[in-house]
Scaffold this motif. Structure first.
Motif, PDB file in Angstrom:
ATOM      1  N   SER B 122     -15.471   0.061   6.819  1.00  0.00           N
ATOM      2  CA  SER B 122     -16.641  -0.604   7.395  1.00  0.00           C
ATOM      3  C   SER B 122     -16.844  -1.986   6.780  1.00  0.00           C
ATOM      4  O   SER B 122     -17.435  -2.867   7.400  1.00  0.00           O
ATOM      5  CB  SER B 122     -17.889   0.256   7.211  1.00  0.00           C
ATOM      6  N   MET B 123     -16.327  -2.202   5.557  1.00  0.00           N
ATOM      7  CA  MET B 123     -16.453  -3.531   4.959  1.00  0.00           C
ATOM      8  C   MET B 123     -15.481  -4.520   5.610  1.00  0.00           C
ATOM      9  O   MET B 123     -15.690  -5.732   5.563  1.00  0.00           O
ATOM     10  CB  MET B 123     -16.199  -3.472   3.451  1.00  0.00           C
ATOM     11  N   GLY B 124     -14.406  -3.981   6.207  1.00  0.00           N
ATOM     12  CA  GLY B 124     -13.494  -4.829   6.982  1.00  0.00           C
ATOM     13  C   GLY B 124     -12.663  -5.771   6.128  1.00  0.00           C
ATOM     14  O   GLY B 124     -12.678  -5.713   4.897  1.00  0.00           O
ATOM     15  N   GLY B 125     -11.934  -6.642   6.810  1.00  0.00           N
ATOM     16  CA  GLY B 125     -11.157  -7.696   6.144  1.00  0.00           C
ATOM     17  C   GLY B 125     -10.206  -7.165   5.094  1.00  0.00           C
ATOM     18  O   GLY B 125      -9.465  -6.202   5.312  1.00  0.00           O
ATOM     19  N   LEU B 126     -10.263  -7.815   3.929  1.00  0.00           N
ATOM     20  CA  LEU B 126      -9.335  -7.478   2.849  1.00  0.00           C
ATOM     21  C   LEU B 126      -9.531  -6.061   2.356  1.00  0.00           C
ATOM     22  O   LEU B 126      -8.586  -5.387   1.967  1.00  0.00           O
ATOM     23  CB  LEU B 126      -9.551  -8.445   1.683  1.00  0.00           C
ATOM     24  N   MET B 127     -10.798  -5.603   2.343  1.00  0.00           N
ATOM     25  CA  MET B 127     -11.066  -4.254   1.868  1.00  0.00           C
ATOM     26  C   MET B 127     -10.374  -3.245   2.775  1.00  0.00           C
ATOM     27  O   MET B 127      -9.807  -2.261   2.313  1.00  0.00           O
ATOM     28  CB  MET B 127     -12.575  -3.998   1.857  1.00  0.00           C
ATOM     29  N   ALA B 128     -10.420  -3.504   4.092  1.00  0.00           N
ATOM     30  CA  ALA B 128      -9.813  -2.574   5.042  1.00  0.00           C
ATOM     31  C   ALA B 128      -8.306  -2.453   4.803  1.00  0.00           C
ATOM     32  O   ALA B 128      -7.710  -1.412   5.060  1.00  0.00           O
ATOM     33  CB  ALA B 128     -10.096  -3.033   6.468  1.00  0.00           C
ATOM     34  N   GLU B 129      -7.699  -3.525   4.280  1.00  0.00           N
ATOM     35  CA  GLU B 129      -6.260  -3.463   4.033  1.00  0.00           C
ATOM     36  C   GLU B 129      -5.910  -2.471   2.932  1.00  0.00           C
ATOM     37  O   GLU B 129      -4.796  -1.962   2.864  1.00  0.00           O
ATOM     38  CB  GLU B 129      -5.726  -4.854   3.667  1.00  0.00           C
ATOM     39  N   ARG B 130      -6.835  -2.216   2.019  1.00  0.00           N
ATOM     40  CA  ARG B 130      -6.586  -1.247   0.939  1.00  0.00           C
ATOM     41  C   ARG B 130      -6.612   0.181   1.450  1.00  0.00           C
ATOM     42  O   ARG B 130      -6.241   1.110   0.735  1.00  0.00           O
ATOM     43  CB  ARG B 130      -7.627  -1.424  -0.172  1.00  0.00           C
ATOM     44  N   VAL B 131      -7.095   0.375   2.692  1.00  0.00           N
ATOM     45  CA  VAL B 131      -7.206   1.721   3.237  1.00  0.00           C
ATOM     46  C   VAL B 131      -5.833   2.397   3.290  1.00  0.00           C
ATOM     47  O   VAL B 131      -5.706   3.588   3.032  1.00  0.00           O
ATOM     48  CB  VAL B 131      -7.888   1.680   4.627  1.00  0.00           C
ATOM     49  N   THR B 132      -4.800   1.617   3.594  1.00  0.00           N
ATOM     50  CA  THR B 132      -3.438   2.169   3.619  1.00  0.00           C
ATOM     51  C   THR B 132      -3.096   2.830   2.281  1.00  0.00           C
ATOM     52  O   THR B 132      -2.507   3.902   2.239  1.00  0.00           O
ATOM     53  CB  THR B 132      -2.427   1.039   3.882  1.00  0.00           C
ATOM     54  N   ASP B 133      -3.463   2.169   1.179  1.00  0.00           N
ATOM     55  CA  ASP B 133      -3.180   2.722  -0.144  1.00  0.00           C
ATOM     56  C   ASP B 133      -3.978   4.002  -0.379  1.00  0.00           C
ATOM     57  O   ASP B 133      -3.467   4.976  -0.927  1.00  0.00           O
ATOM     58  CB  ASP B 133      -3.547   1.706  -1.237  1.00  0.00           C
ATOM     59  N   LEU B 134      -5.248   3.986   0.048  1.00  0.00           N
ATOM     60  CA  LEU B 134      -6.086   5.176  -0.130  1.00  0.00           C
ATOM     61  C   LEU B 134      -5.520   6.366   0.654  1.00  0.00           C
ATOM     62  O   LEU B 134      -5.449   7.482   0.150  1.00  0.00           O
ATOM     63  CB  LEU B 134      -7.516   4.880   0.344  1.00  0.00           C
ATOM     64  N   VAL B 135      -5.117   6.108   1.893  1.00  0.00           N
ATOM     65  CA  VAL B 135      -4.563   7.177   2.729  1.00  0.00           C
ATOM     66  C   VAL B 135      -3.288   7.720   2.096  1.00  0.00           C
ATOM     67  O   VAL B 135      -3.060   8.934   2.040  1.00  0.00           O
ATOM     68  CB  VAL B 135      -4.289   6.657   4.159  1.00  0.00           C
ATOM     69  N   SER B 136      -2.462   6.818   1.583  1.00  0.00           N
ATOM     70  CA  SER B 136      -1.208   7.239   0.962  1.00  0.00           C
ATOM     71  C   SER B 136      -1.483   8.126  -0.257  1.00  0.00           C
ATOM     72  O   SER B 136      -0.852   9.168  -0.438  1.00  0.00           O
ATOM     73  CB  SER B 136      -0.413   5.980   0.604  1.00  0.00           C
ATOM     74  N   VAL B 137      -2.463   7.732  -1.086  1.00  0.00           N
ATOM     75  CA  VAL B 137      -2.813   8.551  -2.257  1.00  0.00           C
ATOM     76  C   VAL B 137      -3.384   9.893  -1.809  1.00  0.00           C
ATOM     77  O   VAL B 137      -3.003  10.958  -2.317  1.00  0.00           O
ATOM     78  CB  VAL B 137      -3.825   7.800  -3.159  1.00  0.00           C
ATOM     79  N   ARG B 138      -4.275   9.860  -0.815  1.00  0.00           N
ATOM     80  CA  ARG B 138      -4.896  11.105  -0.338  1.00  0.00           C
ATOM     81  C   ARG B 138      -3.834  12.106   0.140  1.00  0.00           C
ATOM     82  O   ARG B 138      -3.835  13.272  -0.256  1.00  0.00           O
ATOM     83  CB  ARG B 138      -5.853  10.789   0.826  1.00  0.00           C
ATOM     84  N   ASP B 139      -2.904  11.619   0.967  1.00  0.00           N
ATOM     85  CA  ASP B 139      -1.906  12.530   1.531  1.00  0.00           C
ATOM     86  C   ASP B 139      -0.987  13.105   0.455  1.00  0.00           C
ATOM     87  O   ASP B 139      -0.552  14.249   0.533  1.00  0.00           O
ATOM     88  CB  ASP B 139      -1.098  11.810   2.607  1.00  0.00           C
ATOM     89  N   ARG B 140      -0.692  12.281  -0.565  1.00  0.00           N
ATOM     90  CA  ARG B 140       0.153  12.785  -1.648  1.00  0.00           C
ATOM     91  C   ARG B 140      -0.569  13.843  -2.472  1.00  0.00           C
ATOM     92  O   ARG B 140       0.013  14.866  -2.844  1.00  0.00           O
ATOM     93  CB  ARG B 140       0.571  11.630  -2.566  1.00  0.00           C
ATOM     94  N   VAL B 141      -1.847  13.595  -2.781  1.00  0.00           N
ATOM     95  CA  VAL B 141      -2.595  14.559  -3.587  1.00  0.00           C
ATOM     96  C   VAL B 141      -2.773  15.859  -2.808  1.00  0.00           C
ATOM     97  O   VAL B 141      -2.572  16.952  -3.350  1.00  0.00           O
ATOM     98  CB  VAL B 141      -3.957  13.971  -4.024  1.00  0.00           C
ATOM     99  N   VAL B 142      -3.116  15.754  -1.509  1.00  0.00           N
ATOM    100  CA  VAL B 142      -3.282  16.958  -0.689  1.00  0.00           C
ATOM    101  C   VAL B 142      -1.987  17.769  -0.674  1.00  0.00           C
ATOM    102  O   VAL B 142      -1.991  18.991  -0.844  1.00  0.00           O
ATOM    103  CB  VAL B 142      -3.715  16.576   0.748  1.00  0.00           C
ATOM    104  N   ALA B 143      -0.844  17.091  -0.509  1.00  0.00           N
ATOM    105  CA  ALA B 143       0.437  17.804  -0.473  1.00  0.00           C
ATOM    106  C   ALA B 143       0.695  18.518  -1.800  1.00  0.00           C
ATOM    107  O   ALA B 143       1.172  19.649  -1.832  1.00  0.00           O
ATOM    108  CB  ALA B 143       1.566  16.831  -0.155  1.00  0.00           C
ATOM    109  N   ARG B 144       0.368  17.856  -2.904  1.00  0.00           N
ATOM    110  CA  ARG B 144       0.544  18.476  -4.228  1.00  0.00           C
ATOM    111  C   ARG B 144      -0.353  19.699  -4.390  1.00  0.00           C
ATOM    112  O   ARG B 144       0.088  20.732  -4.890  1.00  0.00           O
ATOM    113  CB  ARG B 144       0.176  17.473  -5.338  1.00  0.00           C
ATOM    114  N   VAL B 145      -1.618  19.568  -3.987  1.00  0.00           N
ATOM    115  CA  VAL B 145      -2.563  20.676  -4.147  1.00  0.00           C
ATOM    116  C   VAL B 145      -2.087  21.888  -3.343  1.00  0.00           C
ATOM    117  O   VAL B 145      -2.096  23.018  -3.828  1.00  0.00           O
ATOM    118  CB  VAL B 145      -3.986  20.250  -3.693  1.00  0.00           C
ATOM    119  N   ALA B 146      -1.644  21.644  -2.104  1.00  0.00           N
ATOM    120  CA  ALA B 146      -1.300  22.753  -1.212  1.00  0.00           C
ATOM    121  C   ALA B 146       0.162  23.176  -1.344  1.00  0.00           C
ATOM    122  O   ALA B 146       0.616  24.073  -0.643  1.00  0.00           O
ATOM    123  CB  ALA B 146      -1.602  22.351   0.227  1.00  0.00           C
ATOM    124  N   GLY B 147       0.914  22.522  -2.215  1.00  0.00           N
ATOM    125  CA  GLY B 147       2.323  22.877  -2.376  1.00  0.00           C
ATOM    126  C   GLY B 147       3.159  22.526  -1.160  1.00  0.00           C
ATOM    127  O   GLY B 147       4.194  23.144  -0.900  1.00  0.00           O
TER     128      GLY B 147
END
Lengths: 87, 570
Positions: B122-147
């Motif tokens: 929602s902040m848009g611009g440069l902040m929105a570009e960091r979303v890719t990194d957040l999604v990448s971290v989220r998916d990796r952690v979820v995969a680790r938790v669930a094996g």
């Protein structure tokens, strides 16, 4: 609780690279924690790059720092005041 | 003998062909919100769930840190930022709070990271570009938790063809390049990030290959960059042909002498680079890829991830490293080429309806004059520090007045060799007047074709119009080269067409004095040049100019090739 009021020295404010450098340095001070806040607002953990970026503090704006550990406070204050874009 | 299977069409980058097994870059596994936390392959005990989540964040951070340590330059910095996110105390605190409120572990991780994803989006611009990194971290952690299997780049055990929907810079950094035979993506363009990296590494690459990620891991494929084709389950004949081509290409490797025609007319063969690391790789080549320097140092790569312009000190460091790598060899530094398909956070106007025709390249000087001043100052400082004499040129110059203003600024900064890129037809038509103001010009054939043919570089379905063999484009190249010959000043080409061996002969025949290309293209160009005299190149160029279409122009050039070169390039 010790407190300081500091002006942000990084050209791009506490974003991207400066935020990352500051958070990494603050994390290195554990177990001491330093809170950073816009004046009058609630503080966030300076070792959280995500919270730092959410603060959205720009160059030349002032922030309030607080910590129980005066040495940690000095370290963080110095980094906030420095131009981290130039490092 | 096997029959040979399906063929998938794509856009090839480079000329090579390889055969190897597919290694898929995996999309995140589908893990339901209520999937159990897994410890050592079994569901974790209720009182261990929180620790599994804590360990998952720590393991993801450690894995990313290891990848960051193996990377260098901007990629290491991008990965370093992802490490910080994975170890961010607010994510862990958020996940713990969700667990305490009774959320299942996977949902807790998603909610904790999701809070920041929503905020940054929602902040848009440069902040929105960091979303890719957040999604990448989220998916990796979820995969680790669930094996579940970890998303992202596989650990390659054998040399493989890496197949992905698209490759982010972070994915590229994580690849064990020693085991990558070729790169195939469904998205991306021939001048995009993946293609440029592949070109610099000399890897065959196909982009825009629809359906590539539907292939199974381990499927044998042929990647043929020259034909722009992926062949699934290749026949014995296909495999033999690839081996045969590799043998013939190896013939190029024997020739490491400076670029020249068979009668000794010298042509500087140069490498296109984007970073100091590229410069070191290109300068260190001591095989057939040996180059006389760099004809295009794209400085915008330095700026791509930056939210504000890099300081003069930062730029000086990077330029110094690149200049030092090449020593007394020629380096042509191009000032910032932002805008259009290369938007930069701090230098692109947000509301341009037609950015390719807007404030890009040298035109940025009109709105942000400090950017060019800083670049020239940093480059002059790097030249002084290294005792070298870099050449400098600006992109998207359209008039002699712009060329004069650039030359004045660059010379005032202490730079001696000043030139401009010829990409705008106006500059090609007035090359004589422009060359009166500067010391050299360099033709960017990709943009020159785009602007001559009024064809967007990013529209794949118009690729036939964008062809640098279009007679109208060749006419403008010829006019520019003629002006250079008359003025006795160098005319280089630094677009992709300089790396096409047949086009290289045409360019030399037209009077072009240097060719700058991706490092992997150098051997074939050197070999082809060496098999033709200067006057043969002139004949080939005349035949191409006399043709009435792009296809006919290339065919006319090919019929005049030396027989041995024709056999190798056909």
């Amino acid at each position: 609780m010790h407190q300081r009021t500091v002006t942000v020295g990084s050209a791009s404010g506490l974003h991207a690279r400066p935020a990352a450098l500051l958070a990494a340095a603050a994390a290195g001070l554990a177990p001491a924690t330093v809170l950073i806040a816009r004046p009058g607002s609630e503080g966030v953990d300076a070792s959280s790059v995500l919270m730092l970026m959410t603060l959205g503090v720009g160059h030349g704006e002032t922030v309030e720092l607080s910590s129980d550990d005066e040495g940690a406070l000095d370290t963080v204050a110095e980094l906030v005041a420095a131009d981290l874009d130039a490092r | 003998m096997t029959a040979g299977g399906r063929r998938l069409a794509g856009v090839g980058v480079g000329r090579g062909a390889v055969v190897g097994p597919v290694a898929l870059v995996r999309a995140p596994a589908e893990v339901p919100d209520d999937a159990p936390a897994v410890r050592d392959g079994a569901p974790a005990a209720a009182d261990d769930v929180e620790q599994v989540v804590v360990d998952a964040f720590a393991a993801v951070a450690a894995d990313l840190r290891a990848r960051a340590d193996r990377a260098s330059g901007p990629l290491a910095e991008v990965l370093g930022a992802t490490v910080l996110i994975a170890s961010d105390p607010s994510l862990l605190a958020g996940a713990r709070a969700e667990l305490g409120a009774g959320a299942p572990p996977v949902a807790a991780v998603r909610a904790a990271v999701g809070r920041f994803i929503d905020m940054f989006t929602s902040m848009g611009g440069l902040m929105a570009e960091r979303v890719t990194d957040l999604v990448s971290v989220r998916d990796r952690v979820v995969a680790r938790v669930a094996g579940a299997p970890l998303p992202g780049v596989p650990d390659l055990t054998v040399p493989s063809v890496v197949v992905a929907r698209d490759l982010a810079p972070a994915d590229t950094a994580a690849l064990d390049l020693g085991k990558v035979l070729a790169i195939v993506t469904e998205l991306g363009g021939p001048t995009g990030h993946t293609a440029i990296i592949a070109g610099q590494l000399g890897l065959p690459c196909l982009v825009q290959v629809a359906g590539a990620t539907a292939l199974e891991d381990g499927t044998s494929v042929v990647v043929d960059a020259r034909a722009g084709e992926l062949r699934v389950d290749p026949s014995d004949d296909d495999v033999a042909e690839v081996a045969d081509r590799a043998r013939r290409e190896a013939a190029f490797a024997d020739d490491t002498a400076p670029g020249a025609t068979s009668d000794g007319h010298p042509v500087d063969l140069l490498a296109n680079i984007g970073t100091a690391a590229d410069a070191e790789r290109a300068a260190a080549a001591d095989d057939a890829r040996t180059v006389a320097g760099s004809g295009l140092f794209r400085t915008e790569v330095l700026f791509l991830d930056a939210t504000t312009a890099p300081s003069v000190a930062q730029q000086t460091r990077e330029y110094t490293a690149a200049l030092a790598a090449f020593g007394d060899r020629k380096v042509v530094v191009r000032t910032l080429d932002a805008g259009a398909d290369k938007p930069l956070a701090f230098a692109t106007l947000p509301d341009e309806e037609n950015p390719a025709l807007g404030v890009r390249g040298y035109r940025i000087d009109r709105v942000h004059p400090q950017l060019l001043a800083d670049q020239l100052e940093a480059l002059a400082a790097a030249a002084a520090a290294t005792g070298t004499r870099p050449w400098v040129m600006a992109p998207m110059v359209a008039t002699p007045a712009e060329a004069r203003a650039l030359a004045t600024a660059a010379r005032a900064a202490g730079l001696e060799q000043v030139g401009v890129m010829v990409e705008v037809p106006a500059a090609a038509l007035r090359a004589r007047e422009i060359l009166a103001e500067v010391d050299f010009v360099s033709i960017g054939t990709n943009d020159l074709a785009q602007y001559t043919m009024a064809t967007d570089r990013l529209r794949g379905e118009l690729a036939d119009l964008l062809d640098p063999w279009q007679p109208a484009v060749l006419d403008l190249v010829a006019a520019t080269a003629r002006a250079g010959t008359e003025a006795g000043k160098p005319v280089g080409v630094c677009g992709e067409s300089a790396g096409d061996p047949v086009m290289a002969l045409v360019l030399v025949g037209l009077g072009v004095t240097s060719l700058s290309m991706s490092l992997g293209s150098v051997p074939a160009v050197r070999f082809t040049l060496r098999r033709h005299t200067r006057s043969r190149c002139v004949e080939i160029a005349e035949a191409a100019l006399a043709a009435s279409s792009a296809v006919d122009a290339r065919a006319a050039a090919v019929t005049l090739l030396d027989a041995e070169a024709a056999a190798l390039l056909a």
